[in-house]
Write a protein that holds these residues in place. Structure first.
Motif, PDB file in Angstrom:
ATOM      1  N   TYR A   1      11.474 -38.280  -7.910  1.00  0.00           N
ATOM      2  CA  TYR A   1      11.668 -37.005  -7.093  1.00  0.00           C
ATOM      3  C   TYR A   1      11.932 -35.579  -8.402  1.00  0.00           C
ATOM      4  O   TYR A   1      12.854 -36.099  -9.219  1.00  0.00           O
ATOM      5  CB  TYR A   1      12.728 -36.958  -6.053  1.00  0.00           C
ATOM      6  N   PRO A   2      11.437 -34.691  -8.143  1.00  0.00           N
ATOM      7  CA  PRO A   2      12.115 -33.671  -8.850  1.00  0.00           C
ATOM      8  C   PRO A   2      13.657 -33.660  -9.139  1.00  0.00           C
ATOM      9  O   PRO A   2      14.196 -33.203 -10.218  1.00  0.00           O
ATOM     10  CB  PRO A   2      11.131 -32.389  -8.688  1.00  0.00           C
TER      11      PRO A   2
ATOM     12  N   ASP B   1       8.653 -46.727  -7.825  1.00  0.00           N
ATOM     13  CA  ASP B   1       7.640 -45.949  -7.234  1.00  0.00           C
ATOM     14  C   ASP B   1       6.835 -45.394  -8.190  1.00  0.00           C
ATOM     15  O   ASP B   1       6.034 -44.110  -8.049  1.00  0.00           O
ATOM     16  CB  ASP B   1       7.841 -44.940  -6.346  1.00  0.00           C
ATOM     17  N   LEU B   2       6.588 -45.671  -9.603  1.00  0.00           N
ATOM     18  CA  LEU B   2       6.047 -45.181 -10.771  1.00  0.00           C
ATOM     19  C   LEU B   2       4.442 -45.561 -10.781  1.00  0.00           C
ATOM     20  O   LEU B   2       4.110 -46.577 -10.050  1.00  0.00           O
ATOM     21  CB  LEU B   2       6.545 -45.423 -11.991  1.00  0.00           C
ATOM     22  N   GLY B   3       3.478 -44.692 -11.375  1.00  0.00           N
ATOM     23  CA  GLY B   3       2.140 -44.828 -11.376  1.00  0.00           C
ATOM     24  C   GLY B   3       1.329 -44.152 -10.458  1.00  0.00           C
ATOM     25  O   GLY B   3      -0.015 -44.155 -10.627  1.00  0.00           O
TER      26      GLY B   3
ATOM     27  N   ASP C   1       5.574 -39.307 -13.940  1.00  0.00           N
ATOM     28  CA  ASP C   1       5.740 -40.444 -14.672  1.00  0.00           C
ATOM     29  C   ASP C   1       6.063 -40.086 -16.079  1.00  0.00           C
ATOM     30  O   ASP C   1       6.893 -40.643 -16.769  1.00  0.00           O
ATOM     31  CB  ASP C   1       4.298 -41.363 -14.804  1.00  0.00           C
ATOM     32  N   SER C   2       5.449 -39.100 -16.694  1.00  0.00           N
ATOM     33  CA  SER C   2       6.022 -38.507 -17.756  1.00  0.00           C
ATOM     34  C   SER C   2       7.382 -37.985 -17.989  1.00  0.00           C
ATOM     35  O   SER C   2       8.055 -38.202 -18.862  1.00  0.00           O
ATOM     36  CB  SER C   2       5.007 -37.413 -18.434  1.00  0.00           C
ATOM     37  N   ARG C   3       7.627 -37.360 -16.877  1.00  0.00           N
ATOM     38  CA  ARG C   3       8.964 -36.860 -16.951  1.00  0.00           C
ATOM     39  C   ARG C   3      10.156 -38.031 -16.837  1.00  0.00           C
ATOM     40  O   ARG C   3      10.987 -37.965 -17.416  1.00  0.00           O
ATOM     41  CB  ARG C   3       9.342 -36.151 -15.646  1.00  0.00           C
TER      42      ARG C   3
ATOM     43  N   HIS D   1      -2.211 -44.867 -11.712  1.00  0.00           N
ATOM     44  CA  HIS D   1      -1.953 -44.790 -13.068  1.00  0.00           C
ATOM     45  C   HIS D   1      -1.225 -46.123 -13.541  1.00  0.00           C
ATOM     46  O   HIS D   1      -0.591 -46.297 -14.680  1.00  0.00           O
ATOM     47  CB  HIS D   1      -1.218 -43.588 -13.275  1.00  0.00           C
ATOM     48  N   ALA D   2      -1.103 -47.161 -12.666  1.00  0.00           N
ATOM     49  CA  ALA D   2      -0.104 -48.219 -12.837  1.00  0.00           C
ATOM     50  C   ALA D   2      -0.283 -48.659 -14.385  1.00  0.00           C
ATOM     51  O   ALA D   2       0.557 -48.861 -15.222  1.00  0.00           O
ATOM     52  CB  ALA D   2      -0.645 -49.391 -11.897  1.00  0.00           C
ATOM     53  N   THR D   3      -1.672 -49.264 -14.676  1.00  0.00           N
ATOM     54  CA  THR D   3      -1.868 -49.967 -15.709  1.00  0.00           C
ATOM     55  C   THR D   3      -1.520 -49.179 -17.065  1.00  0.00           C
ATOM     56  O   THR D   3      -1.107 -49.633 -17.920  1.00  0.00           O
ATOM     57  CB  THR D   3      -3.120 -50.474 -15.829  1.00  0.00           C
ATOM     58  N   ASP D   4      -2.219 -47.845 -16.989  1.00  0.00           N
ATOM     59  CA  ASP D   4      -2.330 -46.811 -18.348  1.00  0.00           C
ATOM     60  C   ASP D   4      -0.621 -46.646 -18.667  1.00  0.00           C
ATOM     61  O   ASP D   4      -0.117 -46.567 -19.710  1.00  0.00           O
ATOM     62  CB  ASP D   4      -2.879 -45.592 -18.101  1.00  0.00           C
ATOM     63  N   PHE D   5       0.166 -46.319 -17.348  1.00  0.00           N
ATOM     64  CA  PHE D   5       1.499 -46.006 -17.540  1.00  0.00           C
ATOM     65  C   PHE D   5       2.429 -47.240 -18.008  1.00  0.00           C
ATOM     66  O   PHE D   5       3.281 -47.078 -18.805  1.00  0.00           O
ATOM     67  CB  PHE D   5       2.061 -45.516 -16.308  1.00  0.00           C
TER      68      PHE D   5
END
Length: 261
Positions: free
Chosen positions: A207-208, A32-34, A40-42, A60-64
């Motif tokens: 999730y955090p 489930d990223l993007g 994403d950064s974490r 943010h799919a492509t950039d990430f």
């Protein structure tokens, strides 16, 4: 006496430095990223070769995907499948031609994808014909497959195995219950599975609570006899064989087959 003591010391030293009977490997995928730059950064900051599964229909799919690839992480496409919805989602009533178009579009949104796993997909992964087509298509594209096993009726890994496609199946979900205690318990289950069967594939979400537990516990895995490895290494380690929880004698089975042996 001195000779006997020396001999005893040598024997004990040999035991202490003997190679372990078997290694235990683990791979971790975050799905489930993007969706969120902060999450994403974490996730990208987690130690070790954690795999980044990026959804195509996220801002943010492509950039990430580019950022994760540049950081040396394995990127995979987290492909929406029924009951998931959206412009890329696969559904059982869609023709193969449209499934192919959606797959092309999703892969274009997630550059550097080395493989694919299913997002949801409890209905879709039970459909033999489109799963067989998908595995042949991934083979043609030199991509691997991860069966997230969102349903016991999945035939996806069985179809991958049938064509010799590089693949693995998920063993443990980390965060169905979203508390630190439950997530830590699932990670311990993954450690136990890895020790028992030699390897374990775990899937979690950004999730955090999940990220907190993994940031704390991943550096402790080696002391528990667990080596965190990339998905490609896990695929090589398993050699396209089903684990005991997924099948019998290395071959995949599913709920209907188990009910009618």
């Amino acid at each position: 006496m001195r000779y006997l003591l020396s001999l005893l010391f040598c024997l004990l030293a040999g035991v202490a430095h003997a190679a372990p009977v078997g290694k235990a490997y683990m791979s971790i995928i975050i799905d489930d990223l993007g969706q969120s730059s902060e999450r994403d950064s974490r996730t990208l900051a987690l130690p070790g070769p954690v795999t980044m599964a990026i959804m195509p229909d996220t801002p943010h799919a492509t950039d990430f995907a580019r950022q994760a690839h540049k950081a040396g992480r394995t990127v995979i496409l987290h492909m929406p499948m029924d009951p998931a919805t959206g412009p890329y989602a696969w559904h059982p009533d869609i023709a193969i031609e449209e499934l192919a178009r959606r797959l092309d579009a999703a892969l274009a949104k997630v550059p550097y994808a080395a493989g694919l796993n299913n997002h949801m997909g409890s209905r879709m992964t039970a459909q033999r014909e489109p799963m067989a087509w998908l595995m042949g298509e991934l083979q043609r594209r030199h991509l691997f497959f991860v069966d997230s096993r969102t349903s016991a009726a999945t035939v996806a890994a069985a179809e991958a195995q049938a064509v010799g496609l590089a693949h693995v199946s998920r063993d443990v979900f980390l965060d169905d219950v979203r508390t630190p205690e439950a997530i830590a318990g699932q990670l311990r289950l993954g450690v136990e599975q890895a020790r028992k069967q030699g390897s374990a594939v775990l899937i979690g979400h950004p999730y955090p609570q999940t990220l907190d537990v993994l940031a704390r516990e991943i550096p402790r895995l080696r002391a528990q006899g667990i080596e965190l490895v990339s998905l490609r290494q896990m695929i090589a380690e398993r050699g396209n064989q089903a684990m005991p929880g997924h099948g019998h004698k290395g071959r995949y089975t599913h709920a209907r087959q188990l009910a009618n042996p």
